[in-house]
Design a protein around this motif. Structure first.
Motif, PDB file in Angstrom:
ATOM      1  N   LEU A  63       0.857  -1.176   0.000  1.00  0.00           N
ATOM      2  CA  LEU A  63       0.000   0.000   0.000  1.00  0.00           C
ATOM      3  C   LEU A  63       0.895   1.228   0.000  1.00  0.00           C
ATOM      4  O   LEU A  63       1.797   1.339   0.836  1.00  0.00           O
ATOM      5  CB  LEU A  63      -0.902  -0.022   1.237  1.00  0.00           C
ATOM      6  CG  LEU A  63      -1.932   1.075   1.403  1.00  0.00           C
ATOM      7  CD1 LEU A  63      -2.966   1.029   0.284  1.00  0.00           C
ATOM      8  CD2 LEU A  63      -2.630   0.913   2.750  1.00  0.00           C
ATOM      9  N   SER A  64       0.667   2.135  -0.933  1.00  0.00           N
ATOM     10  CA  SER A  64       1.528   3.301  -1.088  1.00  0.00           C
ATOM     11  C   SER A  64       0.675   4.566  -1.159  1.00  0.00           C
ATOM     12  O   SER A  64      -0.486   4.515  -1.554  1.00  0.00           O
ATOM     13  CB  SER A  64       2.345   3.162  -2.377  1.00  0.00           C
ATOM     14  OG  SER A  64       3.121   4.304  -2.614  1.00  0.00           O
ATOM     15  N   ARG A  65       1.294   5.706  -0.776  1.00  0.00           N
ATOM     16  CA  ARG A  65       0.634   7.009  -0.888  1.00  0.00           C
ATOM     17  C   ARG A  65       1.484   7.923  -1.754  1.00  0.00           C
ATOM     18  O   ARG A  65       2.703   7.840  -1.744  1.00  0.00           O
ATOM     19  CB  ARG A  65       0.496   7.657   0.489  1.00  0.00           C
ATOM     20  CG  ARG A  65      -0.627   7.122   1.304  1.00  0.00           C
ATOM     21  CD  ARG A  65      -0.792   7.875   2.591  1.00  0.00           C
ATOM     22  NE  ARG A  65      -1.099   9.280   2.357  1.00  0.00           N
ATOM     23  CZ  ARG A  65      -1.068  10.191   3.318  1.00  0.00           C
ATOM     24  NH1 ARG A  65      -0.753   9.862   4.545  1.00  0.00           N
ATOM     25  NH2 ARG A  65      -1.352  11.436   3.040  1.00  0.00           N
ATOM     26  N   LEU A  66       0.822   8.821  -2.458  1.00  0.00           N
ATOM     27  CA  LEU A  66       1.552   9.816  -3.246  1.00  0.00           C
ATOM     28  C   LEU A  66       2.165  10.882  -2.362  1.00  0.00           C
ATOM     29  O   LEU A  66       3.263  11.360  -2.607  1.00  0.00           O
ATOM     30  CB  LEU A  66       0.610  10.496  -4.245  1.00  0.00           C
ATOM     31  CG  LEU A  66       0.278   9.735  -5.507  1.00  0.00           C
ATOM     32  CD1 LEU A  66      -0.717  10.517  -6.343  1.00  0.00           C
ATOM     33  CD2 LEU A  66       1.515   9.459  -6.318  1.00  0.00           C
ATOM     34  N   ASN A  91      -6.471   1.400  11.796  1.00  0.00           N
ATOM     35  CA  ASN A  91      -5.615   2.545  12.110  1.00  0.00           C
ATOM     36  C   ASN A  91      -4.669   2.953  10.982  1.00  0.00           C
ATOM     37  O   ASN A  91      -3.543   3.365  11.231  1.00  0.00           O
ATOM     38  CB  ASN A  91      -4.808   2.281  13.386  1.00  0.00           C
ATOM     39  CG  ASN A  91      -5.697   2.001  14.566  1.00  0.00           C
ATOM     40  OD1 ASN A  91      -6.731   2.651  14.730  1.00  0.00           O
ATOM     41  ND2 ASN A  91      -5.320   1.032  15.367  1.00  0.00           N
ATOM     42  N   VAL A  92      -5.105   2.821   9.741  1.00  0.00           N
ATOM     43  CA  VAL A  92      -4.328   3.298   8.604  1.00  0.00           C
ATOM     44  C   VAL A  92      -4.605   4.802   8.479  1.00  0.00           C
ATOM     45  O   VAL A  92      -5.758   5.216   8.538  1.00  0.00           O
ATOM     46  CB  VAL A  92      -4.722   2.546   7.312  1.00  0.00           C
ATOM     47  CG1 VAL A  92      -3.981   3.097   6.110  1.00  0.00           C
ATOM     48  CG2 VAL A  92      -4.455   1.054   7.465  1.00  0.00           C
ATOM     49  N   PRO A  93      -3.576   5.630   8.342  1.00  0.00           N
ATOM     50  CA  PRO A  93      -3.791   7.080   8.287  1.00  0.00           C
ATOM     51  C   PRO A  93      -4.753   7.484   7.157  1.00  0.00           C
ATOM     52  O   PRO A  93      -4.559   7.070   6.009  1.00  0.00           O
ATOM     53  CB  PRO A  93      -2.398   7.645   8.015  1.00  0.00           C
ATOM     54  CG  PRO A  93      -1.458   6.587   8.480  1.00  0.00           C
ATOM     55  CD  PRO A  93      -2.154   5.286   8.257  1.00  0.00           C
ATOM     56  N   PRO A  94      -5.797   8.246   7.466  1.00  0.00           N
ATOM     57  CA  PRO A  94      -6.741   8.678   6.428  1.00  0.00           C
ATOM     58  C   PRO A  94      -6.061   9.597   5.409  1.00  0.00           C
ATOM     59  O   PRO A  94      -5.266  10.455   5.774  1.00  0.00           O
ATOM     60  CB  PRO A  94      -7.807   9.459   7.204  1.00  0.00           C
ATOM     61  CG  PRO A  94      -7.635   9.059   8.626  1.00  0.00           C
ATOM     62  CD  PRO A  94      -6.204   8.678   8.797  1.00  0.00           C
ATOM     63  N   ALA A  95      -6.382   9.389   4.139  1.00  0.00           N
ATOM     64  CA  ALA A  95      -5.850  10.221   3.044  1.00  0.00           C
ATOM     65  C   ALA A  95      -6.584   9.849   1.769  1.00  0.00           C
ATOM     66  O   ALA A  95      -7.257   8.810   1.701  1.00  0.00           O
ATOM     67  CB  ALA A  95      -4.354  10.020   2.882  1.00  0.00           C
ATOM     68  N   SER A 142      -2.466  -2.668   9.528  1.00  0.00           N
ATOM     69  CA  SER A 142      -2.625  -1.640  10.563  1.00  0.00           C
ATOM     70  C   SER A 142      -1.446  -0.685  10.539  1.00  0.00           C
ATOM     71  O   SER A 142      -0.322  -1.054  10.207  1.00  0.00           O
ATOM     72  CB  SER A 142      -2.752  -2.282  11.944  1.00  0.00           C
ATOM     73  OG  SER A 142      -1.609  -3.029  12.239  1.00  0.00           O
ATOM     74  N   GLY A 143      -1.745   0.579  10.860  1.00  0.00           N
ATOM     75  CA  GLY A 143      -0.705   1.594  10.950  1.00  0.00           C
ATOM     76  C   GLY A 143      -0.298   2.154   9.604  1.00  0.00           C
ATOM     77  O   GLY A 143      -0.796   1.758   8.555  1.00  0.00           O
ATOM     78  N   GLY A 144       0.626   3.091   9.657  1.00  0.00           N
ATOM     79  CA  GLY A 144       1.129   3.752   8.467  1.00  0.00           C
ATOM     80  C   GLY A 144       2.422   3.133   7.987  1.00  0.00           C
ATOM     81  O   GLY A 144       2.830   2.065   8.466  1.00  0.00           O
TER      82      GLY A 144
END
Length: 194
Positions: A63-66, A91-95, A142-144
């Motif tokens: 799972l990746s974020r820009l 608890n995955v950071p909302p975005a 779970s988590g970031g």
């Protein structure tokens, strides 16, 4: 004017023989789709389709974020023939800039990625989101991002990635592929002799 070294009938024959192989060379992520919103403390399906002859028996899911550096390691050695995997979020950071990466993390080869989707805080209810498939495995994330974390789940090997003739749907495709390879080999040998 450039001309092909192969005569016209031979080019047509090669195109007809190789066309079925080209149609199976893809890895497409069908869920999550663009703009879908997931929420923490919920479970969602991930689905994909892939080519029969692409040589991908397992893959790793990340799972990746820009907007931030780092990856969340979801699952290692996911059997690619299953087509679906459920992911439970905790608890995955909302975005709104998440992507799923389907890859071989050992060699760094990317097979495909999802479209951009968002993850919302706990308690957000999205009735339009697809429901999980109860017959498929579920992975809890779970988590970031954490560079020292390991994959949330590692799947066991499935018969070393080898399948029998009847184990995978599309046995006719196997026959076509083997016939194509044999035909191309014979044609190459005849071309060399001429």
């Amino acid at each position: 004017m450039l001309s092909s070294p192969l005569p016209n009938p031979l080019r047509v024959l090669l195109a007809v023989v190789l066309l079925p192989l080209a149609a199976h060379a893809y890895f497409q992520v069908t869920s999550p789709s663009k703009g879908v919103q997931w929420a923490n403390n919920q479970t969602y399906p991930i689905s994909w389709s892939k080519g029969l002859f692409d040589g991908v028996d397992t893959f790793d899911l990340e799972l990746s974020r820009l907007g931030t550096d780092g990856l969340v390691f979801v699952a290692k050695d996911v059997p690619s023939y299953t087509g679906t995997l459920n992911v439970a979020l905790q608890n995955v950071p909302p975005a709104d800039d998440y992507f799923l990466l389907f890859l071989n993390s050992t060699h760094g080869v990317m097979y495909g990625n999802s479209q951009q989707f968002s993850i919302a805080a706990t308690g957000t209810n999205n009735a339009s989101a697809p429901q999980p498939d109860g017959s498929k495995p579920t992975v809890t994330v779970s988590g970031g991002p954490n560079p020292t974390a390991v994959f949330a789940t590692t799947f066991p090997p499935s018969s070393n990635g080898a399948f029998g003739w009847m184990a995978v749907s599309g046995t006719m495709a196997h026959v076509v592929a083997l016939t194509s390879v044999a035909t191309i080999g014979l044609m190459s040998g005849a071309w060399m002799v001429l």
